[in-house]
Scaffold this active site. Structure first.
Site, short mmCIF file in Angstrom:
data_model
loop_
_atom_site.label_atom_id
_atom_site.label_comp_id
_atom_site.label_asym_id
_atom_site.label_seq_id
_atom_site.Cartn_x
_atom_site.Cartn_y
_atom_site.Cartn_z
N ILE A 1 54.35 -59.38 -37.31
CA ILE A 1 54.28 -60.41 -38.36
C ILE A 1 53.30 -61.49 -37.95
CG2 ILE A 1 55.60 -62.07 -39.72
CD1 ILE A 1 58.09 -60.39 -39.22
N TYR B 1 71.77 -62.96 -32.17
CA TYR B 1 70.65 -63.17 -33.09
C TYR B 1 71.06 -64.07 -34.25
CZ TYR B 1 66.52 -61.89 -35.86
OH TYR B 1 65.35 -61.91 -36.58
N ASP C 1 66.40 -49.28 -35.76
CA ASP C 1 66.79 -48.24 -36.71
C ASP C 1 66.95 -46.89 -36.02
OD1 ASP C 1 66.95 -49.95 -38.85
OD2 ASP C 1 65.04 -49.37 -39.73
#
Length: 240
Positions: free
Chosen positions: A18, A145, A187
């Site tokens: 990002i 988190y 994932d």
């Protein structure tokens, strides 16, 4: 975006997927960018690249001074450095919990603190911190988190209220799932159905460039009345 041509922007966490997209978008908009990461970023079009540990106050003060000198001041900060850990809470190590909070929450605090004196002296600035859907939505095995991103969100709101009258706009951008190596690894290790991806009504994760476009908007004059906002860029995850 109006107001970004020639703007002087410091980006932390600039070497991630990002971060690279943000730097590229800001370059397209004509901004001058100082990129900061744990290791010195190597990207095209940078006015300055700095290696610094965002958890070190001394290091962030020095890095910000280097960036400010190279840019001729700092008009905007994009504080996006952070790490993630996923584990059942009863198995989560204290060292891991502290590390996630140290990089995400303390690192954001130190980045913001380091740019505020210069912004106050010049009469204004723009600050974007990075939260997450985890800051506003519950999810299993993300205690560290979620705690870090929740802290970032509330910290940003406090900064926004404190400095709004002095020309500084602070907002917290909360992305949903973004196609990054970090999320791909999470994932891949996931056991059972991928409820996170399925929870995005839009039906997919974001491309990093889509998040970068929101950053561009929040730094620009187009968002002049956006202050202290929790800006969800999550494909509808938080309303699903």
């Amino acid at each position: 975006m109006r107001g970004l041509d020639g703007a002087k922007i410091l980006v932390t966490g600039a070497d991630g997927a990002i971060g690279r997209a943000v730097v590229a978008r800001l370059n397209e908009e004509g901004a001058r960018v100082a990129a900061l990461d744990l290791h010195k970023p190597e990207q095209d079009g940078l006015a300055c690249a700095v290696a610094a540990d965002v958890t070190s106050e001394e290091g962030m003060i020095a890095a910000t001074a280097t960036a400010s000198e190279a840019l001729g001041g700092i008009d905007g900060l994009v504080a996006m450095a952070g790490i993630q850990a996923s584990a059942p809470t009863h198995e989560l190590g204290l060292d891991t919990f502290r590390k996630v909070l140290d990089v995400g929450a303390v690192g954001t605090f130190l980045a913001v603190k380091s740019v505020l004196p210069g912004m106050l002296a010049q009469g204004g600035g723009r600050i974007i911190t990075f939260g997450s859907t985890a800051a506003v939505c519950s999810a299993p095995q993300l205690a560290a988190y979620a705690a870090a991103k929740g802290a970032v969100l509330q910290f940003t709101r406090s900064v926004a209220v404190e400095y709004a009258g002095r020309g500084i706009r602070a907002n917290c951008l909360c992305p949903g799932g973004v196609e990054t190596p970090m999320l791909a690894a999470i994932d891949a290790a996931r056991v059972g159905p991928d409820h996170f991806k399925e929870g995005h009504p839009i039906g997919r994760y974001a491309a990093p460039a889509e998040i970068a476009s929101v950053v561009s908007f929040l730094l620009s004059d187009e968002s002049s009345f956006v202050l202290g906002a929790t800006v969800m860029a999550d494909g509808g995850y938080s309303i699903g």
